[in-house]
Design a protein around this motif. Structure first.
Motif, short mmCIF file in Angstrom:
data_model
loop_
_atom_site.label_atom_id
_atom_site.label_comp_id
_atom_site.label_asym_id
_atom_site.label_seq_id
_atom_site.Cartn_x
_atom_site.Cartn_y
_atom_site.Cartn_z
N PHE A 104 1.15 -0.80 -0.61
CA PHE A 104 2.62 -1.18 0.12
C PHE A 104 1.84 -2.88 1.11
N THR A 105 2.29 -3.56 1.47
CA THR A 105 1.80 -4.50 2.95
C THR A 105 0.61 -3.26 3.69
N GLU A 106 1.18 -2.00 4.66
CA GLU A 106 0.20 -2.05 5.51
C GLU A 106 -1.35 -1.64 4.88
N GLN A 107 -1.09 -0.77 3.65
CA GLN A 107 -2.66 -1.14 3.31
C GLN A 107 -3.72 -1.46 2.66
N LEU A 108 -2.97 -2.71 2.28
CA LEU A 108 -3.43 -4.67 1.55
C LEU A 108 -4.09 -4.76 3.40
N ASN A 156 8.03 4.26 6.59
CA ASN A 156 7.04 3.95 7.62
C ASN A 156 7.27 3.22 8.53
N SER A 157 6.40 3.63 9.82
CA SER A 157 6.87 3.41 11.17
C SER A 157 6.45 1.83 11.54
N THR A 158 5.90 1.53 10.60
CA THR A 158 4.79 0.29 11.17
C THR A 158 5.01 -1.16 10.50
N GLY A 196 2.33 -3.23 13.42
CA GLY A 196 3.63 -3.60 13.06
C GLY A 196 3.56 -5.05 13.03
N GLN A 197 2.68 -6.04 13.90
CA GLN A 197 3.19 -7.15 13.69
C GLN A 197 2.25 -8.25 12.70
#
Length: 512
Positions: free
Chosen positions: A252-256, A427-429, A485-486
């Motif tokens: 998912f995006t955050e992990q990338l 996911n919260s972020t 988050g940003q």
């Protein structure tokens, strides 16, 4: 403009296409080399036909993602990357090749073989001069079917770090980006159609029986073998890992973004090159991969490690969770858990913003009375984890009209937006929370444990490259929840490149 931003550079598309073709080509060469002889053996020993067909049929019934996941833990053949992906593709390709070879040989009339015997031909000569030429059209038909199947299934290889066009598809699913999905799907479809047409053309030309065509057929075969060899050598060279350190990430995006942050941090502060194995299937795949040394490191969340990997009951004390994870990972898995990057990404129970206003929803407790009429969508992990749905439903007395649907994270957001489900666990972020105007409900009973983002590295890697520890420790406390988050928002909504977003962020933090 958004469309152009979301399309990867041409060089990246060509690289992933090359990886895809390499996977399929390698698997098909091996599957043909195994399948045709097995089909011949079955025609000679009919008692072996049923057992072999039962086994190959059984492989076809296994969901592709399940087979890829299973192969991760298999010694020698398993792990992550191209090797297990090719093994899986070979297994899927065997059935049509074996079956068509067997059928093609056994359907030849007995009199034709007897004529060969009467001419004094040995069984080997009968096979190569009579049976295989007469069965060639049927055999090539099986190879044609197997090749098209492989092109499609090869997209799943991205889930275990095998590369290929599936990288774009998984990326598009995680960011709800149809353009990115099409960037992976369209070339894959073109390859499949080209393979089908090309093998059909070969089938028609090689099965001509006139004497004038036989010499041409030999030239066609020689030419095709040369082309295949050149393609194989070229793409194998292109796809060779250029990295000394392998960094992984979940899908998912955050992990990338986190995977890219760690990768750039290493490359900016050392002479080491990084091989990025992003979009791996999930927590368990990443954990097994780093434990086995298939990747050198990735970013995990303490609460996830505590409940999913260590199978402990959720607790709310961040320091206790971190210390327990660090100790057990060190002693049992020979993995180093480093200091937190500075933020926590907890599970977020999400509803549409319009529903939150309509029903005045602020906490998870508020939603309990509406769930008997609602539908929910959760990830596969969330449905089975100790800190997931089973405990959440008991804590908040959540009862849904139907059994919650299991789906990928990116698809959950899409389903919530399209009103196919009414509540999801994200996911919260995540940047998509703001993009899609979703409402995150407060965990007012403190059900979820702390989920601090921590780099996890294989201790053998740190011993081999001791400078890595200090390089990664420089990231400690550098990312706040708001900043994360940003970063997610810039990638998910603004469609900015993960590489450029990370580069700008590290520059702002004076880490370059």
């Amino acid at each position: 403009m958004d469309l152009l931003l979301s399309i990867p550079p041409r060089s990246v598309i060509l690289l992933r296409t090359g990886e895809h073709i390499t996977l399929v080509l390698t698997a098909m060469i091996a599957a043909t080399g195994i399948g045709v002889p097995l089909g011949i053996i079955m025609s000679r020993y009919p008692k072996l036909a049923n057992p072999i067909l039962i086994i190959t049929n059984a492989v076809q019934t296994i969901p592709s993602l399940a087979l890829f996941g299973f192969l991760i833990t298999v010694p020698f053949f398993g792990g992550i990357g191209k090797r297990p992906a090719i093994i899986a593709l070979i297994l899927y390709a065997l059935l049509p090749i074996i079956k068509n070879t067997y059928i093609g040989i056994t359907q030849i009339k007995k009199g034709v073989k007897e004529a060969g015997e009467s001419l004094g031909l040995t069984p080997i000569k009968i096979l190569f001069l009579i049976e295989l030429p007469l069965a060639l059209r049927v055999i090539l038909g099986g190879i044609r079917i197997a090749a098209v199947i492989c092109v499609g299934i090869a997209t799943i290889a991205a889930a275990i770090g095998g590369g290929g066009l599936g990288e774009f598809i998984f990326r598009g699913l995680s960011t709800v980006d149809n353009t990115m999905i099409l960037v992976g799907a369209i070339p894959s479809a073109i390859i499949a159609l080209s393979v089908d047409w090309g093998l059909g053309w070969i089938e028609n030309n090689l099965t001509q029986t006139t004497a004038s065509n036989q010499s041409n057929n030999k030239k066609i075969v020689a030419f095709l073998l040369l082309i295949i060899s050149l393609i194989f050598v070229a793409f194998s060279f292109i796809n060779q890992s250029q990295g000394q350190i392998i960094i992984g990430s979940k899908n998912f995006t955050e992990q990338l973004i986190l995977g890219e942050i760690v990768s750039q941090q290493i490359e900016n502060n050392s002479d080491l090159k990084v091989d990025r194995r992003f979009n791996l299937g999930g927590t368990f795949i990443c954990h097994e991969a780093v434990k086995a040394g298939e990747i050198d490191g990735y970013v995990e969340y303490t609460g996830t490690a505590f409940t999913a990997i260590l199978e402990q009951k959720p607790i709310s004390n961040p320091s206790l969770v971190f210390q327990e994870v660090k100790t057990v990972y060190d002693q049992e898995f020979q993995l180093e858990v480093m200091a937190s990057l500075g933020f926590e990404n907890t599970y977020a129970i999400l509803v549409r913003g319009e529903d939150a206003k309509r029903y005045n929803l602020e906490t998870i407790s508020d939603v309990a009375k509406y769930t008997p009429e609602w539908k929910a969508g959760f990830s596969y992990e969330f449905l089975s984890r100790e800190d997931g749905y089973p405990g959440l439903s008991k804590t908040y007395n959540l009862r849904f009209a139907q059994q919650p649907k299991s789906m990928e994270l990116g698809l959950m957001y899409r389903a919530l937006e399209e009103k196919n489900v009414d509540l999801v666990a994200g996911n919260s972020t995540d940047g998509l929370i703001e993009v899609l105007d979703l409402q995150m409900l407060e965990d007012n009973k403190n059900y979820f444990p702390p989920y601090e983002a921590v780099p996890v590295f294989n201790q053998n890697t740190l011993e081999e490259h001791p400078e890595l520890s200090s390089i990664i420790q420089q990231l400690s406390g550098q990312i706040s929840s708001e900043e994360m988050g940003q970063l997610n928002y810039l990638v998910d909504h603004e469609r900015e490149s993960v590489t450029e977003v990370v580069k700008d962020f590290l520059s702002q933090k004076n880490l370059i």
